[in-house]
Design a protein around this motif. Structure first.
Motif, PDB file in Angstrom:
ATOM      1  N   ALA A 174      42.765  42.507  27.885  1.00 25.02           N
ATOM      2  CA  ALA A 174      42.460  41.563  26.813  1.00 25.02           C
ATOM      3  C   ALA A 174      41.059  41.756  26.235  1.00 25.02           C
ATOM      4  CB  ALA A 174      42.596  40.130  27.343  1.00 25.02           C
ATOM      5  N   GLY A 175      40.274  42.680  26.819  1.00 27.74           N
ATOM      6  CA  GLY A 175      38.918  42.904  26.331  1.00 27.74           C
ATOM      7  C   GLY A 175      37.943  41.814  26.729  1.00 27.74           C
ATOM      8  N   ARG A 176      38.259  41.104  27.813  1.00 29.95           N
ATOM      9  CA  ARG A 176      37.390  40.019  28.274  1.00 29.95           C
ATOM     10  C   ARG A 176      36.641  40.428  29.539  1.00 29.95           C
ATOM     11  NH1 ARG A 176      39.994  36.618  30.530  1.00 29.95           N
ATOM     12  NH2 ARG A 176      42.186  37.143  30.277  1.00 29.95           N
ATOM     13  N   MET A 177      35.594  39.695  29.831  1.00 31.15           N
ATOM     14  CA  MET A 177      34.838  39.897  31.055  1.00 31.15           C
ATOM     15  C   MET A 177      35.412  39.018  32.163  1.00 31.15           C
ATOM     16  SD  MET A 177      30.877  39.967  29.746  1.00 31.15           S
ATOM     17  CE  MET A 177      30.296  40.125  31.428  1.00 31.15           C
ATOM     18  N   VAL A 178      35.426  39.543  33.378  1.00 26.77           N
ATOM     19  CA  VAL A 178      35.781  38.735  34.537  1.00 26.77           C
ATOM     20  C   VAL A 178      34.565  37.906  34.913  1.00 26.77           C
ATOM     21  CG1 VAL A 178      36.443  38.789  36.978  1.00 26.77           C
ATOM     22  CG2 VAL A 178      37.438  40.426  35.377  1.00 26.77           C
ATOM     23  N   GLU A 179      34.786  36.625  35.189  1.00 31.47           N
ATOM     24  CA  GLU A 179      33.686  35.749  35.554  1.00 31.47           C
ATOM     25  C   GLU A 179      32.969  36.288  36.804  1.00 31.47           C
ATOM     26  OE1 GLU A 179      32.453  32.994  34.141  1.00 31.47           O
ATOM     27  OE2 GLU A 179      33.790  33.326  32.438  1.00 31.47           O
ATOM     28  N   PRO A 180      31.653  36.204  36.840  1.00 34.31           N
ATOM     29  CA  PRO A 180      30.917  36.642  38.038  1.00 34.31           C
ATOM     30  C   PRO A 180      31.391  35.874  39.265  1.00 34.31           C
ATOM     31  CG  PRO A 180      29.417  36.243  36.209  1.00 34.31           C
ATOM     32  CD  PRO A 180      30.751  35.734  35.775  1.00 34.31           C
ATOM     33  N   MET A 181      31.385  36.559  40.396  1.00 36.04           N
ATOM     34  CA  MET A 181      31.814  35.938  41.632  1.00 36.04           C
ATOM     35  C   MET A 181      30.902  34.783  42.001  1.00 36.04           C
ATOM     36  SD  MET A 181      32.405  37.668  45.368  1.00 36.04           S
ATOM     37  CE  MET A 181      30.677  38.082  45.514  1.00 36.04           C
ATOM     38  N   LYS A 182      31.499  33.656  42.354  1.00 33.71           N
ATOM     39  CA  LYS A 182      30.746  32.488  42.780  1.00 33.71           C
ATOM     40  C   LYS A 182      31.119  32.147  44.216  1.00 33.71           C
ATOM     41  CE  LYS A 182      30.543  30.533  38.108  1.00 33.71           C
ATOM     42  NZ  LYS A 182      30.915  29.375  37.249  1.00 33.71           N
ATOM     43  N   PHE A 183      30.144  31.667  44.954  1.00 38.37           N
ATOM     44  CA  PHE A 183      30.410  31.266  46.333  1.00 38.37           C
ATOM     45  C   PHE A 183      31.079  29.896  46.324  1.00 38.37           C
ATOM     46  CE2 PHE A 183      29.033  29.219  50.326  1.00 38.37           C
ATOM     47  CZ  PHE A 183      29.692  30.067  51.200  1.00 38.37           C
ATOM     48  N   LYS A 184      32.246  29.803  46.954  1.00 39.65           N
ATOM     49  CA  LYS A 184      32.952  28.531  47.011  1.00 39.65           C
ATOM     50  C   LYS A 184      33.691  28.429  48.338  1.00 39.65           C
ATOM     51  CE  LYS A 184      36.853  30.473  44.383  1.00 39.65           C
ATOM     52  NZ  LYS A 184      37.731  30.301  43.215  1.00 39.65           N
ATOM     53  N   THR A 185      33.910  27.190  48.768  1.00 38.32           N
ATOM     54  CA  THR A 185      34.545  26.957  50.066  1.00 38.32           C
ATOM     55  C   THR A 185      35.624  25.888  49.934  1.00 38.32           C
ATOM     56  OG1 THR A 185      32.833  25.337  50.649  1.00 38.32           O
ATOM     57  CG2 THR A 185      32.481  27.630  51.347  1.00 38.32           C
ATOM     58  N   PRO A 186      36.732  26.199  49.267  1.00 46.17           N
ATOM     59  CA  PRO A 186      37.785  25.197  49.086  1.00 46.17           C
ATOM     60  C   PRO A 186      38.678  25.060  50.315  1.00 46.17           C
ATOM     61  CG  PRO A 186      38.437  27.257  48.069  1.00 46.17           C
ATOM     62  CD  PRO A 186      37.047  27.463  48.596  1.00 46.17           C
TER      63      PRO A 186
END
Length: 259
Positions: A174-186
């Motif tokens: 789609a020509g989009r950027m993947v969001e930067p990895m974020k630290f999460k603990t779900p």
């Protein structure tokens, strides 16, 4: 597999042709389908259900031959699985191919090494333990399947499709950027740091009949899991610094409140 298996951002160049982007998308989709089939086969292979060849079937070799062959097969998987997960390999990969397919390539090669293991695994049929009581045997069997469900559920907690490369190839198409990895603990990650690994350990050890071959598989993979945790947490500390260090101090590794 756990939270460290996310990938970083990539921004496909606008000059990349539609055909190239479509090929990348198809490659990622195929890698995911091969992974999915391999995962389902792994459930049957370890749990000894439905699949044509499981951990206790096949042509038996001598104990020494079977032991050496099985150790080689598990070593191939371990080297591929841990080696390609390191940041150094990812940087090297980006020099020769699009970062959009790095995760898909990792998933594909991990699946192929597992398929090789399933194909060439040598049974070691001597029985270590067998549970005669049907109720207890049923609990052991259910525990094994619960382990696999924990593995699958935990992947969705941390973005299943990014974990296995689909998010990256779709964004590239789609020509989009993947969001930067974020630290999460779900979810389970608030209780233990590595629920995916815990699920694998439960799945590998919970069985009403433990053969020597199954015991070898469970013992070696469990040992490998602890090596993987060490390498993975080293990468996470390098990536997230004090944020991950605080998380590691507060949350148990595999057993809530204990270990």
């Amino acid at each position: 597999m756990s939270i460290t298996m996310h990938t970083g951002p990539n921004s496909p160049a606008k000059a990349v042709s539609f055909a190239t982007r479509l090929l990348t998308l198809c490659y990622g989709g195929l890698a995911y389908l091969i992974f999915l089939g391999t995962f389902l086969y792994a459930v049957g292979f370890v749990s000894q259900y439905i699949v044509p060849k499981n951990i206790n079937t096949g042509t038996a070799s001598s104990l020494t031959t079977a032991l050496l062959m099985n150790l080689v097969l598990m070593s191939i998987f371990a080297v591929q699985h841990s080696g390609m997960a390191r940041q150094g390999f990812k940087r090297l990969f980006a020099r020769f191919a699009s970062p959009a397919i790095e995760r898909s390539t990792y998933v594909l090669l991990a699946s192929l090494t597992l398929i090789l293991l399933f194909w060439q695994w040598q049974p070691m049929p001597a029985v270590v333990w067998h549970i005669d009581n049907p109720v207890v045997a049923g609990i052991a069997t259910a525990g094994g399947f619960a382990g696999w469900l924990i593995v699958l559920y935990s992947t969705f907690l941390i973005s299943h499709f990014e974990l296995f490369g689909l998010t990256q190839v779709v964004a590239h198409f789609a020509g989009r950027m993947v969001e930067p990895m974020k630290f999460k603990t779900p979810g389970l990650y608030r209780l233990i740091r590595h629920p995916i690994y815990l699920g694998f350990i439960i799945a590998f050890w919970c069985t009403p009949t433990m053969t020597l071959g199954h015991l070898l598989f469970a013992a070696v993979t469990t040992a490998y899991i602890f090596v993987g945790i060490y390498l993975e947490e080293r990468d996470l500390v390098a990536m997230f610094g004090d944020e991950y260090r605080r998380y590691r101090e507060k949350v148990s590794m595999l057993v809530p409140g204990i270990f």
